[in-house]
Write a protein that holds these residues in place. Sequence first.
Motif, PDB file in Angstrom:
ATOM      1  N   THR A  53       0.830  -1.208   0.000  1.00  0.00           N
ATOM      2  CA  THR A  53       0.000   0.000   0.000  1.00  0.00           C
ATOM      3  C   THR A  53       0.860   1.251   0.000  1.00  0.00           C
ATOM      4  OG1 THR A  53      -1.781  -1.145   1.166  1.00  0.00           O
ATOM      5  CG2 THR A  53      -1.789   1.258   1.272  1.00  0.00           C
ATOM      6  N   LEU A  54       1.871   1.275   0.857  1.00  0.00           N
ATOM      7  CA  LEU A  54       2.748   2.439   0.926  1.00  0.00           C
ATOM      8  C   LEU A  54       3.448   2.670  -0.409  1.00  0.00           C
ATOM      9  CD1 LEU A  54       4.993   3.622   3.750  1.00  0.00           C
ATOM     10  CD2 LEU A  54       5.928   3.416   1.468  1.00  0.00           C
ATOM     11  N   LEU A  55       3.994   1.628  -1.001  1.00  0.00           N
ATOM     12  CA  LEU A  55       4.694   1.772  -2.282  1.00  0.00           C
ATOM     13  C   LEU A  55       3.759   2.226  -3.399  1.00  0.00           C
ATOM     14  CD1 LEU A  55       7.003  -1.365  -2.089  1.00  0.00           C
ATOM     15  CD2 LEU A  55       7.716   1.040  -1.931  1.00  0.00           C
ATOM     16  N   ALA A  56       2.549   1.664  -3.436  1.00  0.00           N
ATOM     17  CA  ALA A  56       1.583   2.044  -4.473  1.00  0.00           C
ATOM     18  C   ALA A  56       1.148   3.495  -4.304  1.00  0.00           C
ATOM     19  CB  ALA A  56       0.364   1.122  -4.433  1.00  0.00           C
ATOM     20  N   GLU A  57       0.852   3.904  -3.075  1.00  0.00           N
ATOM     21  CA  GLU A  57       0.405   5.271  -2.828  1.00  0.00           C
ATOM     22  C   GLU A  57       1.531   6.272  -3.037  1.00  0.00           C
ATOM     23  OE1 GLU A  57      -2.874   6.726  -1.838  1.00  0.00           O
ATOM     24  OE2 GLU A  57      -3.023   5.003  -3.171  1.00  0.00           O
ATOM     25  N   ALA A  58       2.735   5.931  -2.613  1.00  0.00           N
ATOM     26  CA  ALA A  58       3.875   6.826  -2.830  1.00  0.00           C
ATOM     27  C   ALA A  58       4.127   6.996  -4.327  1.00  0.00           C
ATOM     28  CB  ALA A  58       5.117   6.282  -2.133  1.00  0.00           C
ATOM     29  N   THR A  59       3.992   5.931  -5.094  1.00  0.00           N
ATOM     30  CA  THR A  59       4.156   6.004  -6.545  1.00  0.00           C
ATOM     31  C   THR A  59       3.066   6.878  -7.162  1.00  0.00           C
ATOM     32  OG1 THR A  59       5.170   3.814  -6.558  1.00  0.00           O
ATOM     33  CG2 THR A  59       4.308   4.618  -8.656  1.00  0.00           C
ATOM     34  N   ARG A  60       1.861   6.739  -6.663  1.00  0.00           N
ATOM     35  CA  ARG A  60       0.736   7.522  -7.194  1.00  0.00           C
ATOM     36  C   ARG A  60       0.934   9.023  -6.986  1.00  0.00           C
ATOM     37  NH1 ARG A  60      -3.253  10.141  -5.152  1.00  0.00           N
ATOM     38  NH2 ARG A  60      -2.958   9.368  -3.038  1.00  0.00           N
ATOM     39  N   VAL A  61       1.448   9.427  -5.822  1.00  0.00           N
ATOM     40  CA  VAL A  61       1.585  10.860  -5.545  1.00  0.00           C
ATOM     41  C   VAL A  61       2.848  11.463  -6.152  1.00  0.00           C
ATOM     42  CG1 VAL A  61       0.177  10.707  -3.453  1.00  0.00           C
ATOM     43  CG2 VAL A  61       2.679  10.607  -3.261  1.00  0.00           C
ATOM     44  N   LEU A  62       3.728  10.614  -6.710  1.00  0.00           N
ATOM     45  CA  LEU A  62       4.937  11.123  -7.357  1.00  0.00           C
ATOM     46  C   LEU A  62       4.648  11.661  -8.751  1.00  0.00           C
ATOM     47  CD1 LEU A  62       7.703   8.498  -6.545  1.00  0.00           C
ATOM     48  CD2 LEU A  62       7.742  10.928  -5.967  1.00  0.00           C
TER      49      LEU A  62
END
Length: 169
Positions: A53-62
């Motif tokens: 979840t953290l990796l997916a969300e961090a990727t999304r906000v980049l």
Amino acid sequence: RHLSIVERELLDGEPGGLRLHEHADASFDLVYCLSIFPHLGESEDVAQELARTLLAEATRVLEPGGILALELANPRSLHGLRLGIRQPITVVSSRALVSSDRGGRVTRWETPSRLRELAPESLRLQSVHGLGVFIPNRAMLSVPGLATVLRKVEWWARDRPVLQHFGRR
């Protein structure tokens, strides 16, 4: 703009407890996550889901071309060896290793290669810097003379192709 993911970003340790959803898509050029990724969840399954979840969300906000700086607890490091984590089965295991300390704090031990398996396809691992390759604990830096030598050796080792994969973080 930069975003720092810190412990207060975690609500109750449940998947989806990350508050990254409050941020718009592609709104940051740098997201950094220090001292939090290794301490997600209270079990291996929850830690695995929170990590994804953290990796997916961090990727999304980049923003496109943005950078995610992530700190791992590496089981192949001197620190992992010192704590008795580095066992042959750990090194070849495809699953993450999750351990708890005396205070009940969970540590997720992860190698860069296993991190690739968790990351969304749109997130590319560009570089690895091994921090703490030769320093298993900070107490060693209080020894006069030794501290200067260790700092120089650490700086040299952090980007060496083989050594960088044995960094504590």
